[in-house]
Design an enzyme around this catalytic site. Structure first.
Site, mmCIF file in Angstrom:
data_model
loop_
_atom_site.group_PDB
_atom_site.id
_atom_site.type_symbol
_atom_site.label_atom_id
_atom_site.label_comp_id
_atom_site.label_asym_id
_atom_site.label_seq_id
_atom_site.Cartn_x
_atom_site.Cartn_y
_atom_site.Cartn_z
ATOM 1 N N ARG A 131 58.175 35.124 43.927
ATOM 2 C CA ARG A 131 58.193 34.172 42.806
ATOM 3 C C ARG A 131 59.305 33.155 43.041
ATOM 4 O O ARG A 131 60.471 33.534 43.209
ATOM 5 C CB ARG A 131 58.455 34.933 41.501
ATOM 6 C CG ARG A 131 58.547 34.056 40.244
ATOM 7 C CD ARG A 131 58.928 34.915 39.045
ATOM 8 N NE ARG A 131 57.990 36.009 38.853
ATOM 9 C CZ ARG A 131 58.289 37.146 38.213
ATOM 10 N NH1 ARG A 131 59.497 37.340 37.716
ATOM 11 N NH2 ARG A 131 57.367 38.086 38.081
ATOM 12 N N HIS A 160 61.894 39.474 42.903
ATOM 13 C CA HIS A 160 60.708 38.659 43.191
ATOM 14 C C HIS A 160 61.114 37.406 43.966
ATOM 15 O O HIS A 160 60.394 36.961 44.868
ATOM 16 C CB HIS A 160 60.018 38.232 41.901
ATOM 17 C CG HIS A 160 59.154 39.270 41.268
ATOM 18 N ND1 HIS A 160 57.937 39.645 41.785
ATOM 19 C CD2 HIS A 160 59.319 40.007 40.145
ATOM 20 C CE1 HIS A 160 57.388 40.563 41.008
ATOM 21 N NE2 HIS A 160 58.205 40.798 40.007
ATOM 22 N N ASP A 167 54.205 43.017 41.485
ATOM 23 C CA ASP A 167 53.614 43.500 40.241
ATOM 24 C C ASP A 167 52.150 43.798 40.525
ATOM 25 O O ASP A 167 51.414 42.906 40.994
ATOM 26 C CB ASP A 167 53.690 42.434 39.144
ATOM 27 C CG ASP A 167 55.114 42.115 38.721
ATOM 28 O OD1 ASP A 167 56.031 42.866 39.103
ATOM 29 O OD2 ASP A 167 55.289 41.115 37.999
ATOM 30 N N GLU A 225 59.081 48.717 33.515
ATOM 31 C CA GLU A 225 57.757 48.165 33.826
ATOM 32 C C GLU A 225 57.054 49.045 34.861
ATOM 33 O O GLU A 225 57.453 49.063 36.029
ATOM 34 C CB GLU A 225 57.882 46.734 34.357
ATOM 35 C CG GLU A 225 58.495 45.762 33.369
ATOM 36 C CD GLU A 225 58.794 44.395 33.974
ATOM 37 O OE1 GLU A 225 59.008 43.457 33.202
ATOM 38 O OE2 GLU A 225 58.819 44.276 35.213
ATOM 39 N N HIS A 228 55.896 47.091 38.148
ATOM 40 C CA HIS A 228 56.857 46.354 38.980
ATOM 41 C C HIS A 228 57.509 47.315 39.965
ATOM 42 O O HIS A 228 58.152 48.298 39.575
ATOM 43 C CB HIS A 228 57.912 45.701 38.088
ATOM 44 C CG HIS A 228 59.010 45.012 38.847
ATOM 45 N ND1 HIS A 228 59.319 43.686 38.655
ATOM 46 C CD2 HIS A 228 59.872 45.447 39.795
ATOM 47 C CE1 HIS A 228 60.335 43.345 39.451
ATOM 48 N NE2 HIS A 228 60.678 44.420 40.151
#
Length: 251
Positions: A131, A160, A167, A225, A228
């Site tokens: 990301r 990320h 994810d 999460e 993740h």
């Protein structure tokens, strides 16, 4: 392949309380709902700020980046890149392209995870991987303070951003459909915790199969999460802010 096929989308509001909602989506082969919050400021206002901002300065030596496109590496890895659509917690597209990249060691480990999961009757459905940092800044600025535990602090950067986090969920190999898990992807509630004891026995079993197979190949689950996972050795890579369209295609 760079993205899954696109079919007409029908979105319905399911629930709405305290600025949080879940929405349904009629596309085939993807989870039937997604989680949404009301941004503290409109994304259109925050995006130029994020794009103009600079990532934190890091000291030390880092490994050269070698981002690999997951779908090109293994066609069994399916993509449902939520941030390239409006089907995400901010309700608007944030990526210019529906693609997923990881640093090569992490990408190759993910292929091994897929090999093991195939014996369980499952494949991997990736929602996000590398990301750009500006998106992390946007997430932080748009998310209410009481939900900051679910987004990375841009002052520290995200795993990320280093290309060492992914994810993902499971899809059923026989049907091609995404499986049900105890929570929605990006859901900012306790249902998202990897140790959450609620939901159905089947949902928890599938969540735990994913975790077990990922951990066997060097990934660790994030504390809040279930979807993740961070790959071991992630601090060896620097924070990056390169957009997908500027990443050269590599085998």
């Amino acid at each position: 392949m760079r993205a899954r096929r696109t079919l007409p989308i029908r979105i319905l509001a399911l629930t709405l309380c305290a600025g949080v909602a879940a929405f349904a989506d009629a596309r085939e082969g993807v989870p039937t709902a997604y989680f949404h919050i009301e941004p503290v400021r409109p994304v259109a206002e925050l995006l130029p700020i994020a794009l103009a901002a600079k990532p934190p300065v890091e000291r030390g030596e880092f490994r050269p980046s070698d981002l690999v496109e997951l779908a090109a590496l293994d066609p069994r890895i399916h993509l449902d890149i939520r941030y390239a659509t409006s089907r995400n917690f901010l309700g608007t597209p944030l990526y210019s392209e529906a693609r997923a990249f990881l640093q090569r060691p992490a990408a190759e480990a993910l292929v091994r995870v897929g090999d093991a999961l195939a014996r369980d009757g499952y494949g991997l459905l990736v929602h996000d991987a590398y990301r750009p940092w500006y998106v992390t800044r946007l997430f932080w600025d748009a998310t209410p303070v009481d939900k900051h535990d679910f987004v990375a602090d841009p002052a520290k950067g995200s795993r990320h951003n280093r290309g060492c986090a992914v994810d993902l969920t499971l899809y059923d190999l026989a049907s091609g459909e995404a499986v049900e898990m105890p929570s929605l992807y990006d859901e900012m509630t306790e249902r998202a915790y990897p140790g959450y004891a609620g939901g159905t026995a089947g949902q928890r079993a599938r969540r735990d199969v994913l975790r077990r197979r990922m951990e066997a190949q060097g990934f660790s689950v994030y504390a809040t999460e279930w979807w993740h996972f961070d790959y071991r050795g992630w601090p060896a890579y620097a924070i990056q802010n390169v957009r997908f369209e500027d990443i050269a295609a590599k085998p």
